[in-house]
Design a protein around this motif. Structure first.
Motif, PDB file in Angstrom:
ATOM      1  N   VAL A   1     -10.264  -2.522   5.461  1.00  0.00           N
ATOM      2  CA  VAL A   1     -10.020  -1.112   5.200  1.00  0.00           C
ATOM      3  C   VAL A   1     -11.173  -0.685   4.305  1.00  0.00           C
ATOM      4  O   VAL A   1     -11.414  -1.288   3.258  1.00  0.00           O
ATOM      5  CB  VAL A   1      -8.670  -0.863   4.506  1.00  0.00           C
ATOM      6  CG1 VAL A   1      -8.490   0.610   4.192  1.00  0.00           C
ATOM      7  CG2 VAL A   1      -7.514  -1.359   5.371  1.00  0.00           C
ATOM      8  N   LEU A   2     -11.920   0.320   4.728  1.00  0.00           N
ATOM      9  CA  LEU A   2     -13.104   0.787   4.010  1.00  0.00           C
ATOM     10  C   LEU A   2     -12.938   2.250   3.630  1.00  0.00           C
ATOM     11  O   LEU A   2     -12.519   3.063   4.454  1.00  0.00           O
ATOM     12  CB  LEU A   2     -14.347   0.622   4.893  1.00  0.00           C
ATOM     13  CG  LEU A   2     -15.651   1.246   4.394  1.00  0.00           C
ATOM     14  CD1 LEU A   2     -16.143   0.542   3.140  1.00  0.00           C
ATOM     15  CD2 LEU A   2     -16.701   1.198   5.495  1.00  0.00           C
TER      16      LEU A   2
ATOM     17  N   VAL B   1      -2.282   1.413   3.453  1.00  0.00           N
ATOM     18  CA  VAL B   1      -2.553   0.920   4.807  1.00  0.00           C
ATOM     19  C   VAL B   1      -2.840  -0.586   4.756  1.00  0.00           C
ATOM     20  O   VAL B   1      -2.317  -1.352   5.557  1.00  0.00           O
ATOM     21  CB  VAL B   1      -3.724   1.680   5.461  1.00  0.00           C
ATOM     22  CG1 VAL B   1      -4.174   1.010   6.752  1.00  0.00           C
ATOM     23  CG2 VAL B   1      -3.330   3.125   5.715  1.00  0.00           C
ATOM     24  N   ALA B   2      -3.670  -1.004   3.801  1.00  0.00           N
ATOM     25  CA  ALA B   2      -4.002  -2.421   3.679  1.00  0.00           C
ATOM     26  C   ALA B   2      -2.752  -3.248   3.396  1.00  0.00           C
ATOM     27  O   ALA B   2      -2.577  -4.329   3.957  1.00  0.00           O
ATOM     28  CB  ALA B   2      -5.036  -2.622   2.572  1.00  0.00           C
TER      29      ALA B   2
ATOM     30  N   GLU C   1       7.099  -9.911  -0.231  1.00  0.00           N
ATOM     31  CA  GLU C   1       6.184  -8.770  -0.229  1.00  0.00           C
ATOM     32  C   GLU C   1       4.796  -9.181  -0.705  1.00  0.00           C
ATOM     33  O   GLU C   1       4.679  -9.979  -1.621  1.00  0.00           O
ATOM     34  CB  GLU C   1       6.703  -7.714  -1.211  1.00  0.00           C
ATOM     35  CG  GLU C   1       7.088  -6.426  -0.571  1.00  0.00           C
ATOM     36  CD  GLU C   1       7.598  -5.451  -1.614  1.00  0.00           C
ATOM     37  OE1 GLU C   1       6.794  -4.998  -2.450  1.00  0.00           O
ATOM     38  OE2 GLU C   1       8.786  -5.162  -1.580  1.00  0.00           O
ATOM     39  N   PRO C   2       3.715  -8.621  -0.118  1.00  0.00           N
ATOM     40  CA  PRO C   2       2.380  -8.954  -0.609  1.00  0.00           C
ATOM     41  C   PRO C   2       2.153  -8.351  -2.000  1.00  0.00           C
ATOM     42  O   PRO C   2       2.774  -7.356  -2.361  1.00  0.00           O
ATOM     43  CB  PRO C   2       1.447  -8.306   0.423  1.00  0.00           C
ATOM     44  CG  PRO C   2       2.265  -7.281   1.104  1.00  0.00           C
ATOM     45  CD  PRO C   2       3.698  -7.725   1.018  1.00  0.00           C
ATOM     46  N   ALA C   3       1.292  -8.984  -2.767  1.00  0.00           N
ATOM     47  CA  ALA C   3       0.952  -8.477  -4.095  1.00  0.00           C
ATOM     48  C   ALA C   3       0.147  -7.183  -3.971  1.00  0.00           C
ATOM     49  O   ALA C   3      -0.217  -6.769  -2.870  1.00  0.00           O
ATOM     50  CB  ALA C   3       0.140  -9.528  -4.841  1.00  0.00           C
ATOM     51  N   MET C   4      -0.144  -6.568  -5.085  1.00  0.00           N
ATOM     52  CA  MET C   4      -0.931  -5.333  -5.128  1.00  0.00           C
ATOM     53  C   MET C   4      -2.270  -5.547  -4.418  1.00  0.00           C
ATOM     54  O   MET C   4      -2.896  -6.588  -4.572  1.00  0.00           O
ATOM     55  CB  MET C   4      -1.183  -4.945  -6.574  1.00  0.00           C
ATOM     56  CG  MET C   4      -2.022  -3.705  -6.728  1.00  0.00           C
ATOM     57  SD  MET C   4      -1.095  -2.253  -6.320  1.00  0.00           S
ATOM     58  CE  MET C   4      -0.879  -1.587  -7.931  1.00  0.00           C
ATOM     59  N   VAL C   5      -2.682  -4.590  -3.637  1.00  0.00           N
ATOM     60  CA  VAL C   5      -3.942  -4.675  -2.901  1.00  0.00           C
ATOM     61  C   VAL C   5      -5.094  -4.350  -3.861  1.00  0.00           C
ATOM     62  O   VAL C   5      -5.103  -3.308  -4.501  1.00  0.00           O
ATOM     63  CB  VAL C   5      -3.935  -3.684  -1.714  1.00  0.00           C
ATOM     64  CG1 VAL C   5      -5.275  -3.667  -1.027  1.00  0.00           C
ATOM     65  CG2 VAL C   5      -2.826  -4.041  -0.735  1.00  0.00           C
TER      66      VAL C   5
END
Length: 95
Positions: A41-42, A82-83, A19-23
């Protein structure tokens, strides 16, 4: 009981290795600070609340109202989801 305990690990914020780390959130002053060609993502202020797909990324807009700071924070949270789903390391926040 062990199987049930293992299923609840995700609720503790412990991530699996795949899993990716915290965004993270990067604060910018202008949209032009986003590098050309980068997926993004903006979150920014705009006329109305909404989300649009824009080229290589997503733009979340928050209307400027009396509760705009609270709304902005809530939208940043949604943008981070979303990111994470799109495997992007951070969200740009433009105020």
């Amino acid at each position: 009981m062990i199987a049930g305990a293992m299923a609840d690990i995700s609720m503790l914020g412990i991530r699996n290795w795949g899993e990716p780390a915290m965004v993270a959130v990067k604060h910018i002053k202008r949209r032009e600070e986003i590098p050309e060609g980068e997926r993004f993502v903006l979150v920014t202020y705009g006329e109305a609340l909404g989300t649009v797909r824009d080229g290589d990324g997503y733009v979340f807009t928050v209307p400027q109202t009396a509760m705009s700071e609270l709304s902005f924070t809530a939208v940043v949270h949604s943008a981070r989801e979303v990111a994470k789903r799109e495997k992007m390391p951070f969200v740009y926040a433009c105020k």
